[in-house]
Design a protein around this motif. Structure first.
Motif, PDB file in Angstrom:
ATOM      1  N   VAL A 144       0.482  -0.993  -0.194  1.00 32.31           N
ATOM      2  CA  VAL A 144      -0.124   0.359  -0.733  1.00 32.31           C
ATOM      3  C   VAL A 144       0.437   0.917   0.298  1.00 32.31           C
ATOM      4  CG1 VAL A 144      -1.685   1.287   1.049  1.00 32.31           C
ATOM      5  CG2 VAL A 144      -1.607  -1.542   1.203  1.00 32.31           C
ATOM      6  N   TRP A 146       0.881   5.580  -0.444  1.00 31.96           N
ATOM      7  CA  TRP A 146       0.256   6.820  -0.998  1.00 31.96           C
ATOM      8  C   TRP A 146       1.004   8.095  -1.933  1.00 31.96           C
ATOM      9  CZ3 TRP A 146      -4.626   8.194   1.454  1.00 31.96           C
ATOM     10  CH2 TRP A 146      -4.821   9.603   1.518  1.00 31.96           C
ATOM     11  N   LEU A 157      -4.349   6.665  -3.769  1.00 31.06           N
ATOM     12  CA  LEU A 157      -4.150   5.162  -2.698  1.00 31.06           C
ATOM     13  C   LEU A 157      -3.714   3.976  -3.563  1.00 31.06           C
ATOM     14  CD1 LEU A 157      -4.575   3.158  -0.078  1.00 31.06           C
ATOM     15  CD2 LEU A 157      -6.843   2.900  -0.485  1.00 31.06           C
ATOM     16  N   CYS A 158      -2.948   3.473  -3.908  1.00 32.41           N
ATOM     17  CA  CYS A 158      -1.748   2.825  -4.470  1.00 32.41           C
ATOM     18  C   CYS A 158      -2.332   1.571  -3.770  1.00 32.41           C
ATOM     19  CB  CYS A 158      -0.887   2.517  -4.695  1.00 32.41           C
ATOM     20  SG  CYS A 158      -0.290   4.041  -5.953  1.00 32.41           S
ATOM     21  N   CYS A 160      -5.345  -1.538  -2.347  1.00 31.87           N
ATOM     22  CA  CYS A 160      -6.713  -1.265  -1.658  1.00 31.87           C
ATOM     23  C   CYS A 160      -7.149  -2.747  -0.969  1.00 31.87           C
ATOM     24  CB  CYS A 160      -8.007  -1.185  -2.781  1.00 31.87           C
ATOM     25  SG  CYS A 160      -8.858  -0.399  -2.151  1.00 31.87           S
ATOM     26  N   THR A 165      -9.138   1.267   4.407  1.00 30.22           N
ATOM     27  CA  THR A 165     -10.049   3.027   4.766  1.00 30.22           C
ATOM     28  C   THR A 165      -9.500   2.560   6.563  1.00 30.22           C
ATOM     29  OG1 THR A 165     -11.353   2.877   3.291  1.00 30.22           O
ATOM     30  CG2 THR A 165     -12.146   4.803   5.103  1.00 30.22           C
ATOM     31  N   PRO A 188      -7.985   9.688   0.186  1.00 25.50           N
ATOM     32  CA  PRO A 188      -8.361   9.575  -1.671  1.00 25.50           C
ATOM     33  C   PRO A 188      -9.028   9.862  -2.549  1.00 25.50           C
ATOM     34  CG  PRO A 188      -8.629   7.173  -0.748  1.00 25.50           C
ATOM     35  CD  PRO A 188      -7.784   8.687   0.754  1.00 25.50           C
ATOM     36  N   ILE A 191      -7.834   4.947  -6.884  1.00 24.64           N
ATOM     37  CA  ILE A 191      -7.547   4.445  -6.195  1.00 24.64           C
ATOM     38  C   ILE A 191      -6.396   3.826  -7.609  1.00 24.64           C
ATOM     39  CG2 ILE A 191      -7.929   2.008  -5.287  1.00 24.64           C
ATOM     40  CD1 ILE A 191     -10.115   3.004  -3.756  1.00 24.64           C
ATOM     41  N   ASN A 205      -8.246  -5.998  -4.203  1.00 21.36           N
ATOM     42  CA  ASN A 205      -9.176  -4.802  -4.244  1.00 21.36           C
ATOM     43  C   ASN A 205      -9.945  -5.197  -4.032  1.00 21.36           C
ATOM     44  OD1 ASN A 205      -6.816  -3.783  -6.379  1.00 21.36           O
ATOM     45  ND2 ASN A 205      -7.290  -5.887  -7.590  1.00 21.36           N
ATOM     46  N   CYS A 207     -12.651  -2.140  -3.761  1.00 27.75           N
ATOM     47  CA  CYS A 207     -12.758  -0.905  -3.015  1.00 27.75           C
ATOM     48  C   CYS A 207     -14.263  -0.029  -3.333  1.00 27.75           C
ATOM     49  CB  CYS A 207     -12.773  -0.207  -4.287  1.00 27.75           C
ATOM     50  SG  CYS A 207     -11.139  -0.403  -5.641  1.00 27.75           S
ATOM     51  N   PRO A 210     -13.434   2.245   0.545  1.00 25.95           N
ATOM     52  CA  PRO A 210     -12.455   3.165   0.173  1.00 25.95           C
ATOM     53  C   PRO A 210     -13.597   3.743  -0.329  1.00 25.95           C
ATOM     54  CG  PRO A 210     -10.887   1.438   0.229  1.00 25.95           C
ATOM     55  CD  PRO A 210     -12.673   1.015   0.304  1.00 25.95           C
ATOM     56  N   LEU A 235     -11.107   4.763 -10.354  1.00 29.62           N
ATOM     57  CA  LEU A 235      -9.918   3.960 -10.833  1.00 29.62           C
ATOM     58  C   LEU A 235      -9.098   3.670 -11.211  1.00 29.62           C
ATOM     59  CD1 LEU A 235     -13.308   1.344  -9.312  1.00 29.62           C
ATOM     60  CD2 LEU A 235     -11.901   2.737  -8.221  1.00 29.62           C
TER      61      LEU A 235
END
Length: 860
Positions: A144, A146, A157-158, A160, A165, A188, A191, A205, A207, A210, A235
């Motif tokens: 993860v 940022w 956000l790299c 997920c 969160t 973010p 993503i 992943n 999402c 988030p 995304l």
């Protein structure tokens, strides 16, 4: 049309009339916000969007202002707009320093002549633009990252993974405050997805939450909210994962998306119509496509534009580079071998009693936002079996902390498909047997569609990965002595509350699990005389179901538009009422209505005196060594069965212990000091006694220590030696353990596979040295023991070369057809042939076989 984003520069203590030239040069692409004092400045900082703070004073910077800026990673510059005085060096910070100036000082010289002042401001503003344009890349946790690009209005956000969160909240990347009296969070707005859906045994992943955080907690979709500018969550990623996430988000929002899908679950026409009206009430009258709330960007090998001058390019599997105004940064979302995603909240290490006949283990009391608690969930302990009730994103972390190996889970009862009750479900396929899946066909249909969308699987795969056991609404369903009644509960997705009961003589004990119920005032608002409204009798029936008495009841009091309220249960007759599913402290009134449960606490409803762990050890030994007479095994089973505390060393490298431990529950970490490798060992693994078994399972010189509470069958070494010699099992066991060790060293069998399954696979391994046996061979998997095998593609060319531990024949196993294209083998290559019908029936192995069709399998 969305307003073009302009980063804000906050000018503190600078009268608006003074920085005229500064405005002239900055306001074209920056929003200059001038305030008189610190209090006003703090309000602006809470609002977000600020990238630089200018302080118009030669005095010391107010410590509160400095702290607020440093928290947000913002640089502070001192400036004297009145003229004649140089600026002090940059204070605070958070952006990388310029490469040519380690002190990061910036001097604004305000001279008497206007021309000189303008030229100096031009140079200084260019320097400011370079500073706020810097790409700030921070590693948040394994897998993860940022990326902050303030001048472009992007916070990316790299990665997920589950509960990301909560991780961002805990580490300060998401903060809350008020904007014009409205609550809002930072966070973010884009993503970057992983190229692969599963890593380290967990989803890469997820999402749903988030994106919900962006839409509702940041305010991007709320009418009249300052952050509702027309910009949508974005995304970014490869085409397959983008499509999977959009389908998953759509199903996460709505569940079943037509009246026809509800009817297909066996629901009658009248009831289906009523359920559809409920869904439209929560959906504000219409089902919207995910494209209406989320933007997407497919990235391939060439740079593509993101927003406001930022580009992104895919460098390779899970590797991406972002560029902006001549600068670039790259991230790699791949977890290292045996690396896992972080658990964002602290978990205690507690032993779990297993001998009671009917008890409830509490696995979580929070919601999707509580940074200190797992999401609402429980486990039913019934006559030595453990059944999950829902599976939140951190369910495996919770089980591990309590010394429960996933192999101990007999099944799961499911309420609905929102991520805080669903996201742990895919991780449960990383076991070597299908878990029993209990739900009504209505809930199962919604869960199946979301699950298979998330993992890009055909829907029929769900029945291969889980042992489906459908439940009937409004009836007590007998699940082997544990009775369960599901009752429909209005929610945006298909949902039911669950009542469990066990007979105790002439009496019954009951546990009610009320996940994601709806407050009575919201239910009352759904009634009326219009065609879209619901009948008052239907709503009263829902309320009566919520208030059915039980011995123990756990209920959602999250409030808002789709959750319950404690006040509705102030007259509930249940003697022990547990309040759950929220992210804030309890109010005094709530504490008068109900109790709450700590993580790992157990409510015993019917005591018992059983010994399920010893029974588990007996079942394992009988299956592992069917050649041994059952009566002879009893001698081993009479050995002590201690529970070992977390962090205890069970076995030291190179030390011959006076006993051999068989893991019966919990997880043990094996460390090889020579290579630095780590391996998690679980149920059915022998610790110590390598010389008795031939080649060891986890390496010759390993140190083994407990991760949480671990129960072991502690067999005295002389006793085991006599047992093996008397029953002539030494040669068999030596060969079996050598094959198990080989399988454990392969990617296919290295994790999530119990020793019992490994032994079954090992008994089907057949050595092969004759390459001619591959042509037209019957369905089987082929594993390389030594040498190399070059796989052939459809055109007859070389696809990849694999070495020891690699395998081929995946298509043959999955299609149950002969091997279509035999590989080319290097001289002296030896193989194992694995023709075992159980191979594709083990969820973890089935999943990995599917996954191997899209990735190399141990390339050379």
């Amino acid at each position: 049309m969305a307003t073009q984003f302009r980063p804000a520069i906050l000018c503190v203590g600078c009268p608006p009339a003074d920085p005229t030239a500064l405005r002239a040069f900055l306001e074209a692409d920056h929003a200059l916000v001038c305030v008189a004092g610190v209090a006003e400045a703090l309000v602006v900082l809470e609002r977000g969007g600020v990238t630089l703070v200018l302080v118009a004073t030669a005095q010391a910077i107010d410590p509160t202002l400095r702290g607020a800026a440093v928290e947000r990673g913002l640089p502070i510059l001192r400036i004297d707009p009145a003229g004649g005085a140089p600026l002090a060096s940059m204070d605070g910070g958070g952006l990388p320093p310029p490469s040519t100036d380690e002190s990061r000082s910036a001097t604004f010289t305000v001279t008497p002549t206007q021309d000189e002042r303008i030229r100096q401001l031009e140079a200084d503003c260019a320097a400011l633009r370079r500073e706020v344009a810097s790409l700030q890349t921070l590693k948040v946790a394994p897998g993860v990252f940022w990326i902050r690009i303030p001048e472009a209005g992007l916070q990316i956000l790299c990665g997920c993974p589950p509960d990301v969160t909560k991780l961002l909240m805990r580490k300060g990347f998401i903060k809350g405050g008020l904007i014009n009296g409205l609550f809002s969070e930072s966070g973010p707005n884009a993503i970057l997805l992983s190229d692969v859906p599963l890593q380290g045994g967990a989803l890469a992943n997820l999402c749903e939450f988030p994106v919900l955080q962006m839409l509702y907690r940041q305010g991007m979709i709320l009418p009249g909210h300052p952050n509702n500018t027309g910009i949508k969550p974005l995304l970014i990623g490869c085409r397959e994962q983008i499509q999977a996430q959009m389908n998953y988000i759509h199903r996460g929002n709505y569940g079943l998306i037509s009246r026809e899908e509800i009817l297909a679950c066996g629901i009658g026409a009248e009831e289906a119509d009523r359920m559809w009206r409920v869904k439209l009430k929560f959906a504000f009258g219409t089902i919207r496509p995910p494209e209406a709330i989320v933007d997407t960007l497919v990235v391939e090998d060439q740079p593509v534009a993101v927003r406001n001058g930022v580009t992104v390019q895919r460098l390779g599997p899970n590797r991406y580079a972002f560029a902006f105004q001549g600068r670039s940064t790259a991230v790699d979302l791949t977890l290292a071998p045996r690396e896992t995603y972080d658990c964002p909240y602290p978990l205690g290490r507690l032993p779990v009693p297993r001998g009671d006949r009917f008890a409830i283990l509490h696995l979580g009391e929070g919601d999707g936002w509580h940074v200190d608690l797992p999401c609402m969930g429980s486990a039913v302990l019934f006559e030595g079996q453990l059944f999950l009730v829902d599976a939140g994103p951190g369910v495996l972390h919770s089980l591990t902390a309590l010394g429960i190996d996933p192999s101990e889970v007999a099944g799961i009862f499911h309420s609905h498909s929102h991520d805080d009750h669903f996201a742990g479900l895919p991780s449960l396929i990383r076991t070597d047997r299908p878990l029993k899946y209990y739900a009504t066909p209505l809930v199962r249909a919604a869960v199946t569609k979301k699950f298979c969308a998330l993992l890009s699987l055909p829907e029929e795969s769900f029945a291969r990965l889980f042992d489906i056991r459908d439940l009937t609404f409004d009836l007590w369903n007998d699940c082997g002595g544990l009775e369960v009644m599901p009752l429909y509960s209005p929610h945006p997705v298909e949902n039911n509350i669950l009542l469990f009961r066990v007979r105790d003589g002439a009496d019954c004990k009951t546990y009610a699990h009320l996940a994601d119920i709806t407050a009575f005032k919201i239910l009352d608002g759904m009634t009326g005389s219009r065609p879209a409204d619901l009948e008052p009798t239907f709503i009263e029936r829902i309320k009566a179901n919520y208030l059915l008495p039980a011995d123990l009841k756990k209920l959602d009091i999250g409030g808002g538009l789709i959750h319950g309220l404690a006040e509705d249960f102030s007259g509930d007759a249940t003697p022990r009422l547990l309040l759950s599913h929220l992210s804030r402290p309890f109010t005094d009134r709530e504490l008068q209505i109900g109790s709450h449960a700590a993580f790992g606490a157990v409510d015993v409803l019917i005591p018992g005196q059983g010994d399920p762990l010893r029974q588990r050890a007996q079942a394992f030994l009988q299956a592992f060594l069917p050649e041994a007479p059952p009566a002879a095994l009893q001698e081993l089973l009479d050995s002590p069965l201690p529970t070992i505390n977390p962090g205890t060393i069970l076995h030291r490298a190179g030390v011959v212990e006076p006993h051999v431990d068989l893991i019966v529950s919990g997880t043990v970490l094996a460390l090889d000091p020579a290579t630095g490798t780590r391996q998690l060992l679980s149920f059915g693994t022998f610790i110590g006694g390598e010389d008795l078994f031939g080649p060891p399972i986890a390496g010759q010189n390993v140190l083994c220590r407990t991760v949480a509470h671990v129960s072991v069958l502690r067999i005295a070494r002389p006793l085991l030696e006599r047992f093996l010699a008397h029953h002539h099992l030494q040669p068999l066991l030596t060969d079996l353990m050598a094959k198990i060790r080989f399988l454990r060293g392969t990617w296919l069998f290295e994790e999530g596979v119990s020793c019992l399954t490994l032994s079954q696979a090992a008994r089907h391994l057949e050595p092969v040295t004759d390459p001619s046996r591959l042509a037209g061979a019957e369905p089987a998997l082929w594993l390389v023991v030594q040498g190399q095998a070059t796989l052939i593609d459809d055109a007859g060319g070389d696809r990849e070369t694999i070495g020891p531990g690699g395998f081929f024949g995946t298509d043959s196993v999955l299609s149950e057809q002969p091997l279509a294209r035999p590989p080319r083998l290097a001289p002296e290559t030896t193989l194992y042939r694995l023709a075992w019908s159980g191979l594709a029936r083990r969820p973890i192995l089935y999943w990995k076989l599917l996954d191997s069709q899209h990735r190399p399998t141990t390339p050379v």
